[in-house]
Motif scaffolding. Structure first.
Motif, PDB file in Angstrom:
ATOM      1  N   SER A   1       0.806  -1.059  -0.008  1.00  0.00           N
ATOM      2  CA  SER A   1       0.160   0.114  -0.069  1.00  0.00           C
ATOM      3  C   SER A   1       0.745   1.240  -0.042  1.00  0.00           C
ATOM      4  N   ILE A   2       2.232   1.105   0.018  1.00  0.00           N
ATOM      5  CA  ILE A   2       2.928   2.476   0.272  1.00  0.00           C
ATOM      6  C   ILE A   2       4.232   2.240  -0.580  1.00  0.00           C
TER       7      ILE A   2
ATOM      8  N   ASP B   1      -2.578   9.306  -3.752  1.00  0.00           N
ATOM      9  CA  ASP B   1      -3.485   8.740  -4.803  1.00  0.00           C
ATOM     10  C   ASP B   1      -2.877   8.052  -5.855  1.00  0.00           C
TER      11      ASP B   1
ATOM     12  N   GLY C   1       3.245   5.532  -1.851  1.00  0.00           N
ATOM     13  CA  GLY C   1       3.809   6.091  -0.652  1.00  0.00           C
ATOM     14  C   GLY C   1       4.699   7.238  -0.642  1.00  0.00           C
TER      15      GLY C   1
ATOM     16  N   CYS D   1       3.859   1.569   7.279  1.00  0.00           N
ATOM     17  CA  CYS D   1       3.196   3.005   6.765  1.00  0.00           C
ATOM     18  C   CYS D   1       4.163   4.017   7.042  1.00  0.00           C
TER      19      CYS D   1
ATOM     20  N   GLU E   1       0.236  10.423   5.835  1.00  0.00           N
ATOM     21  CA  GLU E   1       0.175  10.655   4.520  1.00  0.00           C
ATOM     22  C   GLU E   1      -0.182   9.544   3.697  1.00  0.00           C
ATOM     23  N   VAL E   2      -1.116   9.896   2.651  1.00  0.00           N
ATOM     24  CA  VAL E   2      -1.531   8.877   1.703  1.00  0.00           C
ATOM     25  C   VAL E   2      -1.813   9.359   0.369  1.00  0.00           C
TER      26      VAL E   2
END
Length: 76
Positions: free
Chosen positions: A37-38, A73, A43, A65, A70-71
């Motif tokens: 996911s990062i 898109d 990320g 993470c 922060e995320v």
């Protein structure tokens, strides 16, 4: 037993990273997997980015993470 830790990215090599732990700034972790996911643009990890990570007794581990939450898109 493993504990969640905070640290800063030292280097990134493909889908792994080495991290300098906050509690042991004179050490660097072994190469830890970066959670999907990062990785990459998701990320925006780079040297010095604060992260949350875990290292297990067998010296494997995972960067979970960004510590700043922060995320990004994938398709802005």
């Amino acid at each position: 037993m493993a504990n969640l830790q905070k640290g800063y990215i030292s280097t990134i090599e493909g889908t792994t990273a080495r991290v300098v732990p906050d509690e042991e700034p004179e050490t660097v972790t072994p190469a830890l997997g970066i959670h999907a996911s990062i990785r990459g643009d998701l990320g925006k990890l780079k040297k010095g980015t604060a992260v949350i990570f875990v290292v297990f007794p067998d010296r494997t581990g995972l960067v979970l993470c960004r510590a700043d939450g922060e995320v990004y898109d994938e398709n802005p």
